[in-house]
Write a protein that holds these residues in place. Structure first.
Motif, PDB file in Angstrom:
ATOM      1  N   THR A 218       0.981  -1.169   0.026  1.00  0.00           N
ATOM      2  CA  THR A 218       0.141  -0.196  -0.073  1.00  0.00           C
ATOM      3  C   THR A 218       0.941   1.214  -0.040  1.00  0.00           C
ATOM      4  OG1 THR A 218      -1.778  -1.252   1.143  1.00  0.00           O
ATOM      5  CG2 THR A 218      -2.048   1.219   1.161  1.00  0.00           C
ATOM      6  N   THR A 219       1.965   1.354   1.021  1.00  0.00           N
ATOM      7  CA  THR A 219       2.808   2.589   1.059  1.00  0.00           C
ATOM      8  C   THR A 219       4.019   2.450   0.518  1.00  0.00           C
ATOM      9  OG1 THR A 219       3.628   1.690   3.072  1.00  0.00           O
ATOM     10  CG2 THR A 219       1.551   3.014   3.336  1.00  0.00           C
ATOM     11  N   GLY A 220       4.339   1.159  -0.041  1.00  0.00           N
ATOM     12  CA  GLY A 220       5.628   1.000  -0.597  1.00  0.00           C
ATOM     13  C   GLY A 220       6.730   0.993   0.534  1.00  0.00           C
ATOM     14  N   ASP A 221       6.614   1.244   1.922  1.00  0.00           N
ATOM     15  CA  ASP A 221       7.588   1.310   2.853  1.00  0.00           C
ATOM     16  C   ASP A 221       8.089   0.004   3.309  1.00  0.00           C
ATOM     17  OD1 ASP A 221       7.214   3.953   3.048  1.00  0.00           O
ATOM     18  OD2 ASP A 221       5.669   3.824   4.505  1.00  0.00           O
ATOM     19  N   GLN A 222       9.425  -0.232   3.870  1.00  0.00           N
ATOM     20  CA  GLN A 222       9.767  -1.533   4.061  1.00  0.00           C
ATOM     21  C   GLN A 222       9.441  -1.753   5.553  1.00  0.00           C
ATOM     22  OE1 GLN A 222      11.732  -3.651   2.488  1.00  0.00           O
ATOM     23  NE2 GLN A 222      11.478  -2.243   0.545  1.00  0.00           N
ATOM     24  N   VAL A 223       8.865  -2.606   6.181  1.00  0.00           N
ATOM     25  CA  VAL A 223       8.420  -3.011   7.384  1.00  0.00           C
ATOM     26  C   VAL A 223       8.913  -4.507   7.613  1.00  0.00           C
ATOM     27  CG1 VAL A 223       6.390  -1.654   7.189  1.00  0.00           C
ATOM     28  CG2 VAL A 223       6.292  -4.066   6.324  1.00  0.00           C
ATOM     29  N   HIS A 224       9.117  -4.459   8.972  1.00  0.00           N
ATOM     30  CA  HIS A 224       9.558  -5.906   9.434  1.00  0.00           C
ATOM     31  C   HIS A 224       8.574  -6.592  10.115  1.00  0.00           C
ATOM     32  CE1 HIS A 224      13.896  -4.876   9.383  1.00  0.00           C
ATOM     33  NE2 HIS A 224      13.520  -3.666   9.459  1.00  0.00           N
ATOM     34  N   LYS A 225       8.341  -7.846   9.704  1.00  0.00           N
ATOM     35  CA  LYS A 225       7.073  -8.692  10.036  1.00  0.00           C
ATOM     36  C   LYS A 225       7.600 -10.103  10.581  1.00  0.00           C
ATOM     37  CE  LYS A 225       3.702  -6.760   6.922  1.00  0.00           C
ATOM     38  NZ  LYS A 225       2.682  -7.053   5.889  1.00  0.00           N
TER      39      LYS A 225
END
Length: 484
Positions: free
Chosen positions: A69-76
């Motif tokens: 959705t945002t294109g940000d890098q997230v840690h999951k």
């Protein structure tokens, strides 16, 4: 042998009853991913809502993932939840939706899970292959576009210029043709008609374009035909003021006077040679440099003034040769013409500064300044005075020439009143003040020699006394001291 996994499968998740022998228990599970920072709150919510009747296992995903959705890098983190019954399944799903966890389907049979994993790996490999081929194709397209982008920019600018020009046209009453009114040089009428004929032939139009001359009472704009050599000088003249239509254009005269005045002020044979080489390099490589740095904000200015840099360097070399100045040093070409034989006695046997008598010299130096001035202690005073007076004479001469050019405009436009009310007052004011000052400079050079130079009156004091109408030393006999 005791099978712990078998016992755990036959037990309740949490409860006081013992294992039910021979009654298999089927556990449901959900798998998905969730943001890593939401794991602690997610665990607490599952424990409270399900009263501890669920089993959660989670593992950290090392590589960050891109949010679609945002294109940000997230840690999951990936998780799996075991439960029993549809009621707990519904609660767990609602909790996952509340924490915005992404759930993924997972078959219950091991063979189906193995088959699904193989399908996922195959799909990932196919996607990587497609992405690699797409990247290679994009690089090929960009390389081919980079070689043509300059031509595309030229075509786009031409199209924009054409449409901008067409927007200046007006539609006729039939709404079928465009009518444009413009000014053009008379000498270019044939070229314009030929261009219109070529445009009609290339477009395949059956209706030719028509060019008619019109009479107008408006003042035509000024157009000065220039080339790559004269354009920079015309720009300098236009920076001070654009001549009216049919007036004399002073730019051709500035081609010589502007760099020559620069050489008078900057006269140095060495530095002028360096400037000349820079201008010569820019001129010889103008096409290659224009393609590489033509749009550069700083270098484009130097490239546009390449011819004026070349001429300024040439005139600086000439004036530097006259001043006998090369990198602030003198060169002894013809040999010094100063003679110290009249002082060759006990006076010159010691060390110190001595004053030479210019009247003892046998002959003047052939060209420029004598190199002996390089070792004199009044070199700066003499040269500054000499260069300043030469600059004043050349500058006043140029101003008088500019005023004289104005009389041609008055005669051409038949504005004879401007000759009496503009040209003559300007000429009288310029020549009777600054022209008289130039006369005094030249007169002082011829009248006073080495013996009488100490009695020579100052030019500045003479001019001040003339304006203040006060008494002072006379430059020549018959000079009026005071006006009554």
């Amino acid at each position: 042998m005791h099978d712990a996994d078998r016992d755990e499968e036959n037990h309740k998740l949490l409860g006081d009853d013992g294992p039910r022998q021979g009654v298999p228990m089927r556990l449901g599970f959900l798998a998905g991913v969730i943001n890593r920072e939401r794991i602690p709150a997610f665990e607490q919510m599952l424990w409270r809502v399900c009263h501890g009747n669920v089993f959660l296992r989670q593992a950290v995903i090392d590589a960050p993932l891109e949010d679609p959705t945002t294109g940000d890098q997230v840690h999951k983190s990936v998780f799996i939840i075991f439960f029993q019954g549809e009621q707990l399944k519904s609660r767990v799903k609602k909790i996952c939706e509340g924490f915005r966890a992404s759930l993924y389907p997972c078959p219950e049979m091991q063979s189906e899970r193995r088959e699904m994993a193989m399908g996922v790996m195959t799909r990932i490999e196919d996607l990587n292959t497609v992405l690699g081929q797409t990247e290679e194709h994009r690089q090929r397209v960009l390389h081919s576009a980079a070689s043509n982008i300059r031509l595309w920019f030229i075509k786009v600018r031409k199209l924009k210029a054409v449409y901008h020009t067409l927007n200046l046209f007006n539609l006729d009453v039939t709404q079928k043709c465009l009518i444009g009114e413009c000014w053009c040089p008379v000498a270019d009428l044939e070229h314009i008609q030929a261009a219109l004929r070529r445009g009609t032939e290339k477009s395949g139009s059956s209706v030719p374009s028509i060019l008619n001359k019109m009479t107008s009472n408006e003042q035509p704009p000024t157009y000065n035909n220039t080339n790559k050599f004269t354009a920079v000088f015309q720009s300098i003249v236009d920076a001070y003021g654009v001549a009216s239509y049919r007036e004399v254009n002073p730019a051709p005269y500035a081609i010589i006077t502007f760099p020559f005045l620069f050489g008078v002020m900057f006269g140095d044979l060495g530095h002028g040679f360096i400037m000349f080489l820079i201008g010569l390099y820019l001129v010889l490589n103008e096409r290659k440099l224009q393609e590489a740095f033509g749009n550069d904000e700083v270098f484009g200015i130097f490239l546009g003034g390449r011819y004026i840099i070349l001429l300024m360097g040439a005139f600086a070399m000439y004036c530097g040769f006259i001043y006998n100045d090369i990198f602030s040093k003198a060169i002894n070409i013809f040999g010094s013409k100063w003679n110290v034989s009249a002082m060759f006695d006990e006076t010159v046997k010691g060390e110190g500064m001595y004053q030479l008598n210019p009247n003892v010299s046998a002959e003047p130096y052939p060209l420029g300044l004598d190199p002996i001035w390089q070792v004199s202690n009044n070199k700066i005073t003499f040269l500054n005075s000499y260069k300043m007076k030469m600059s004043v004479i050349v500058g006043v001469t140029q101003m008088v020439f500019g005023v004289i050019l104005g009389i041609f405009n008055h005669v051409y436009f038949r504005k004879f009143i401007n000759i009496w009310c503009e040209f003559i007052p300007q000429f009288i004011f310029l020549t009777f003040i600054f022209g008289y000052m130039c006369f005094l400079i030249i007169f002082k050079w011829f009248k006073y020699d080495g013996d009488s130079s100490a009695q020579a009156p100052s030019l500045i004091i003479t001019m001040i006394n003339m304006f203040l109408l006060t008494d002072g030393d006379m430059m020549y006999s018959g000079q009026v001291r005071r006006c009554y």
